[in-house]
Design a protein around this motif. Structure first.
Motif, PDB file in Angstrom:
ATOM      1  N   GLN A  34       0.841  -1.182   0.000  1.00 28.82           N
ATOM      2  CA  GLN A  34       0.000   0.000   0.000  1.00 28.82           C
ATOM      3  C   GLN A  34       0.881   1.238   0.000  1.00 28.82           C
ATOM      4  O   GLN A  34       1.947   1.256   0.599  1.00 28.82           O
ATOM      5  N   SER A  35       0.394   2.278  -0.672  1.00 31.26           N
ATOM      6  CA  SER A  35       1.082   3.560  -0.611  1.00 31.26           C
ATOM      7  C   SER A  35       0.081   4.682  -0.780  1.00 31.26           C
ATOM      8  O   SER A  35      -0.981   4.494  -1.408  1.00 31.26           O
ATOM      9  N   PRO A  36       0.359   5.872  -0.193  1.00 24.26           N
ATOM     10  CA  PRO A  36       1.462   6.095   0.735  1.00 24.26           C
ATOM     11  C   PRO A  36       1.168   5.471   2.090  1.00 24.26           C
ATOM     12  O   PRO A  36       0.065   4.992   2.321  1.00 24.26           O
ATOM     13  N   ARG A  37       2.120   5.454   2.985  1.00 24.52           N
ATOM     14  CA  ARG A  37       1.886   4.963   4.337  1.00 24.52           C
ATOM     15  C   ARG A  37       1.211   6.029   5.195  1.00 24.52           C
ATOM     16  O   ARG A  37       0.429   5.712   6.077  1.00 24.52           O
ATOM     17  N   TYR A  38       1.515   7.269   4.936  1.00 24.41           N
ATOM     18  CA  TYR A  38       0.917   8.380   5.683  1.00 24.41           C
ATOM     19  C   TYR A  38       0.531   9.485   4.699  1.00 24.41           C
ATOM     20  O   TYR A  38       1.229   9.701   3.714  1.00 24.41           O
ATOM     21  N   LYS A  39      -0.594  10.132   4.995  1.00 21.15           N
ATOM     22  CA  LYS A  39      -1.041  11.222   4.154  1.00 21.15           C
ATOM     23  C   LYS A  39      -1.710  12.273   5.023  1.00 21.15           C
ATOM     24  O   LYS A  39      -2.615  11.962   5.796  1.00 21.15           O
ATOM     25  N   ILE A  40      -1.240  13.500   4.891  1.00 17.42           N
ATOM     26  CA  ILE A  40      -1.868  14.635   5.564  1.00 17.42           C
ATOM     27  C   ILE A  40      -2.421  15.548   4.482  1.00 17.42           C
ATOM     28  O   ILE A  40      -1.710  15.889   3.531  1.00 17.42           O
ATOM     29  N   THR A  41      -3.690  15.911   4.621  1.00 16.65           N
ATOM     30  CA  THR A  41      -4.310  16.762   3.627  1.00 16.65           C
ATOM     31  C   THR A  41      -5.246  17.742   4.306  1.00 16.65           C
ATOM     32  O   THR A  41      -5.609  17.564   5.470  1.00 16.65           O
ATOM     33  N   GLU A  42      -5.628  18.752   3.578  1.00 17.81           N
ATOM     34  CA  GLU A  42      -6.602  19.700   4.110  1.00 17.81           C
ATOM     35  C   GLU A  42      -7.986  19.313   3.613  1.00 17.81           C
ATOM     36  O   GLU A  42      -8.135  18.722   2.538  1.00 17.81           O
ATOM     37  N   LYS A  43      -8.984  19.640   4.424  1.00 19.08           N
ATOM     38  CA  LYS A  43     -10.352  19.313   4.006  1.00 19.08           C
ATOM     39  C   LYS A  43     -10.650  19.992   2.677  1.00 19.08           C
ATOM     40  O   LYS A  43     -10.106  21.048   2.365  1.00 19.08           O
ATOM     41  N   SER A  44     -11.477  19.323   1.905  1.00 24.74           N
ATOM     42  CA  SER A  44     -11.910  19.699   0.559  1.00 24.74           C
ATOM     43  C   SER A  44     -10.896  19.313  -0.520  1.00 24.74           C
ATOM     44  O   SER A  44     -11.196  19.431  -1.709  1.00 24.74           O
ATOM     45  N   GLN A  45      -9.708  18.828  -0.106  1.00 18.96           N
ATOM     46  CA  GLN A  45      -8.748  18.354  -1.092  1.00 18.96           C
ATOM     47  C   GLN A  45      -9.076  16.917  -1.499  1.00 18.96           C
ATOM     48  O   GLN A  45      -9.828  16.206  -0.840  1.00 18.96           O
ATOM     49  N   ALA A  46      -8.466  16.490  -2.605  1.00 11.86           N
ATOM     50  CA  ALA A  46      -8.616  15.114  -3.075  1.00 11.86           C
ATOM     51  C   ALA A  46      -7.426  14.280  -2.617  1.00 11.86           C
ATOM     52  O   ALA A  46      -6.292  14.774  -2.589  1.00 11.86           O
ATOM     53  N   VAL A  47      -7.696  13.029  -2.244  1.00 16.80           N
ATOM     54  CA  VAL A  47      -6.616  12.112  -1.872  1.00 16.80           C
ATOM     55  C   VAL A  47      -6.843  10.788  -2.573  1.00 16.80           C
ATOM     56  O   VAL A  47      -7.983  10.426  -2.902  1.00 16.80           O
ATOM     57  N   ALA A  48      -5.757  10.066  -2.797  1.00 18.88           N
ATOM     58  CA  ALA A  48      -5.856   8.756  -3.443  1.00 18.88           C
ATOM     59  C   ALA A  48      -4.901   7.789  -2.775  1.00 18.88           C
ATOM     60  O   ALA A  48      -3.776   8.168  -2.408  1.00 18.88           O
ATOM     61  N   PHE A  49      -5.356   6.565  -2.624  1.00 18.31           N
ATOM     62  CA  PHE A  49      -4.553   5.510  -2.013  1.00 18.31           C
ATOM     63  C   PHE A  49      -4.436   4.369  -3.020  1.00 18.31           C
ATOM     64  O   PHE A  49      -5.378   4.066  -3.742  1.00 18.31           O
ATOM     65  N   TRP A  50      -3.278   3.695  -2.985  1.00 17.11           N
ATOM     66  CA  TRP A  50      -3.018   2.630  -3.937  1.00 17.11           C
ATOM     67  C   TRP A  50      -2.753   1.325  -3.208  1.00 17.11           C
ATOM     68  O   TRP A  50      -2.156   1.323  -2.120  1.00 17.11           O
ATOM     69  N   CYS A  51      -3.195   0.222  -3.809  1.00 18.43           N
ATOM     70  CA  CYS A  51      -3.004  -1.097  -3.217  1.00 18.43           C
ATOM     71  C   CYS A  51      -2.618  -2.087  -4.306  1.00 18.43           C
ATOM     72  O   CYS A  51      -3.251  -2.140  -5.371  1.00 18.43           O
ATOM     73  N   ASP A  52      -1.607  -2.882  -4.020  1.00 23.04           N
ATOM     74  CA  ASP A  52      -1.197  -3.969  -4.909  1.00 23.04           C
ATOM     75  C   ASP A  52      -1.349  -5.271  -4.133  1.00 23.04           C
ATOM     76  O   ASP A  52      -0.592  -5.519  -3.187  1.00 23.04           O
ATOM     77  N   PRO A  53      -2.316  -6.100  -4.467  1.00 20.33           N
ATOM     78  CA  PRO A  53      -2.568  -7.322  -3.689  1.00 20.33           C
ATOM     79  C   PRO A  53      -1.514  -8.389  -3.955  1.00 20.33           C
ATOM     80  O   PRO A  53      -0.659  -8.244  -4.833  1.00 20.33           O
ATOM     81  N   ILE A  54      -1.601  -9.454  -3.202  1.00 21.14           N
ATOM     82  CA  ILE A  54      -0.733 -10.602  -3.434  1.00 21.14           C
ATOM     83  C   ILE A  54      -1.047 -11.166  -4.820  1.00 21.14           C
ATOM     84  O   ILE A  54      -2.223 -11.295  -5.191  1.00 21.14           O
ATOM     85  N   SER A  55      -0.006 -11.499  -5.559  1.00 21.27           N
ATOM     86  CA  SER A  55      -0.183 -11.984  -6.923  1.00 21.27           C
ATOM     87  C   SER A  55      -1.106 -13.201  -6.960  1.00 21.27           C
ATOM     88  O   SER A  55      -0.936 -14.155  -6.186  1.00 21.27           O
ATOM     89  N   GLY A  56      -2.084 -13.149  -7.851  1.00 19.29           N
ATOM     90  CA  GLY A  56      -2.999 -14.274  -8.000  1.00 19.29           C
ATOM     91  C   GLY A  56      -4.249 -14.192  -7.147  1.00 19.29           C
ATOM     92  O   GLY A  56      -5.177 -14.988  -7.323  1.00 19.29           O
ATOM     93  N   HIS A  57      -4.288 -13.226  -6.225  1.00 20.55           N
ATOM     94  CA  HIS A  57      -5.477 -13.070  -5.389  1.00 20.55           C
ATOM     95  C   HIS A  57      -6.559 -12.320  -6.158  1.00 20.55           C
ATOM     96  O   HIS A  57      -6.387 -11.162  -6.517  1.00 20.55           O
ATOM     97  N   ALA A  58      -7.684 -12.992  -6.370  1.00 18.57           N
ATOM     98  CA  ALA A  58      -8.754 -12.402  -7.172  1.00 18.57           C
ATOM     99  C   ALA A  58      -9.607 -11.413  -6.377  1.00 18.57           C
ATOM    100  O   ALA A  58     -10.219 -10.511  -6.950  1.00 18.57           O
ATOM    101  N   THR A  59      -9.651 -11.589  -5.061  1.00 18.06           N
ATOM    102  CA  THR A  59     -10.535 -10.758  -4.239  1.00 18.06           C
ATOM    103  C   THR A  59      -9.715  -9.687  -3.533  1.00 18.06           C
ATOM    104  O   THR A  59      -8.684  -9.981  -2.927  1.00 18.06           O
ATOM    105  N   LEU A  60     -10.185  -8.449  -3.632  1.00 16.65           N
ATOM    106  CA  LEU A  60      -9.499  -7.324  -3.002  1.00 16.65           C
ATOM    107  C   LEU A  60     -10.514  -6.546  -2.202  1.00 16.65           C
ATOM    108  O   LEU A  60     -11.654  -6.327  -2.631  1.00 16.65           O
ATOM    109  N   TYR A  61     -10.102  -6.098  -1.013  1.00 17.98           N
ATOM    110  CA  TYR A  61     -10.971  -5.371  -0.093  1.00 17.98           C
ATOM    111  C   TYR A  61     -10.318  -4.054   0.326  1.00 17.98           C
ATOM    112  O   TYR A  61      -9.111  -3.997   0.526  1.00 17.98           O
ATOM    113  N   TRP A  62     -11.136  -3.038   0.477  1.00 17.58           N
ATOM    114  CA  TRP A  62     -10.717  -1.792   1.122  1.00 17.58           C
ATOM    115  C   TRP A  62     -11.529  -1.635   2.408  1.00 17.58           C
ATOM    116  O   TRP A  62     -12.767  -1.745   2.395  1.00 17.58           O
ATOM    117  N   TYR A  63     -10.819  -1.378   3.514  1.00 17.32           N
ATOM    118  CA  TYR A  63     -11.449  -1.156   4.807  1.00 17.32           C
ATOM    119  C   TYR A  63     -11.065   0.223   5.336  1.00 17.32           C
ATOM    120  O   TYR A  63      -9.985   0.746   5.035  1.00 17.32           O
TER     121      TYR A  63
END
Lengths: 112, 109
Positions: free
Chosen positions: A6-35
């Motif tokens: 996952q990246s980034p590990r930490y993110k500080i932002t101001e309200k009303s801004q846009a943020v994005a998080f990235w995830c690379d699952p274990i190879s071959g895993h068909a199911t991915l979850y965001w919590y």
């Protein structure tokens, strides 16, 4: 040993801004979850993918949150605009047969 | 909403002692799982027990399940300082996993 990235590990932002998080699952895993995990609470599911398809996004605040897994591999979770109440840990997990989930280290978001 | 409720919310023990955590849930389940989370990190799967099983062991971990009482317990024997973490139970019944709020375990050396 394969891990969920996952990246980034930490993110500080101001309200009303846009943020994005990235995830690379274990190879071959068909199911991915965001919590989302608020401090002192257990993780709560935001969205579940099976390959590139959304299986469950009933708890995703769709007015501001979006998630995609275009090629059925890595995934991006976006928040636009961020609100103060979005401050939390965002965890990604993957599984191969839908039982045991393997979690990444998480992204800690602070919205100021 | 969270299905499982762990008890106690926090537990502090001396190294070498046993630690017992309990989980109660509300609806029928297929499986119950226990996960560990070190501070500021992701969760690590510990053990899965199916609804037709009553007890399961893995190393120093022992999990019991009583479906009539809708409860489970996690026992960690001969605890170590490295066991300090939060422990979560998670249940599923033809649905995604639903996690409880966790028990924070502190093992003092």
């Amino acid at each position: 040993e394969a891990e969920v990235a996952q990246s980034p590990r930490y993110k500080i932002t101001e309200k009303s801004q846009a943020v994005a998080f990235w995830c690379d699952p274990i190879s071959g895993h068909a199911t991915l979850y965001w919590y989302r995990q608020i401090l002192g609470q257990g993780p709560e599911l935001l969205v579940q993918f099976q390959d590139e398809s959304v299986v469950d996004d009933s708890q995703l605040p769709k007015d501001r949150f979006s998630a995609e897994r275009l090629k059925g591999v890595d995934s991006t979770l976006k928040i636009q605009p961020a609100e103060l109440g979005d401050s939390a840990m965002y965890l990604c997990a993957s599984s191969s047969r839908g039982e045991t989930q393997y979690f990444g280290p998480g992204t800690r978001l602070l919205v100021l | 909403s969270q299905q499982g409720e762990e008890d106690p919310q926090a537990l502090s023990i001396q190294e070498g002692e046993n630690a017992t955590m309990n989980c109660s849930y509300k609806t029928s389940i297929n499986n119950l799982q226990w996960y560990r989370q070190n501070s500021g990190r992701g969760l690590v799967h510990l053990i899965l027990i199916r609804s037709n099983e009553r007890e399961k062991h893995s190393g120093r971990l022992r999990v019991t399940l009583d479906t009539s009482k809708k409860s489970s317990s996690l026992l960690i024997t001969a605890s170590r300082a490295a066991d300090t973490a939060s422990y979560f139970c998670a249940t599923d019944f033809n649905t995604p996993l639903v996690f409880g709020k966790g028990t924070r375990l502190s093992v003092i050396a």
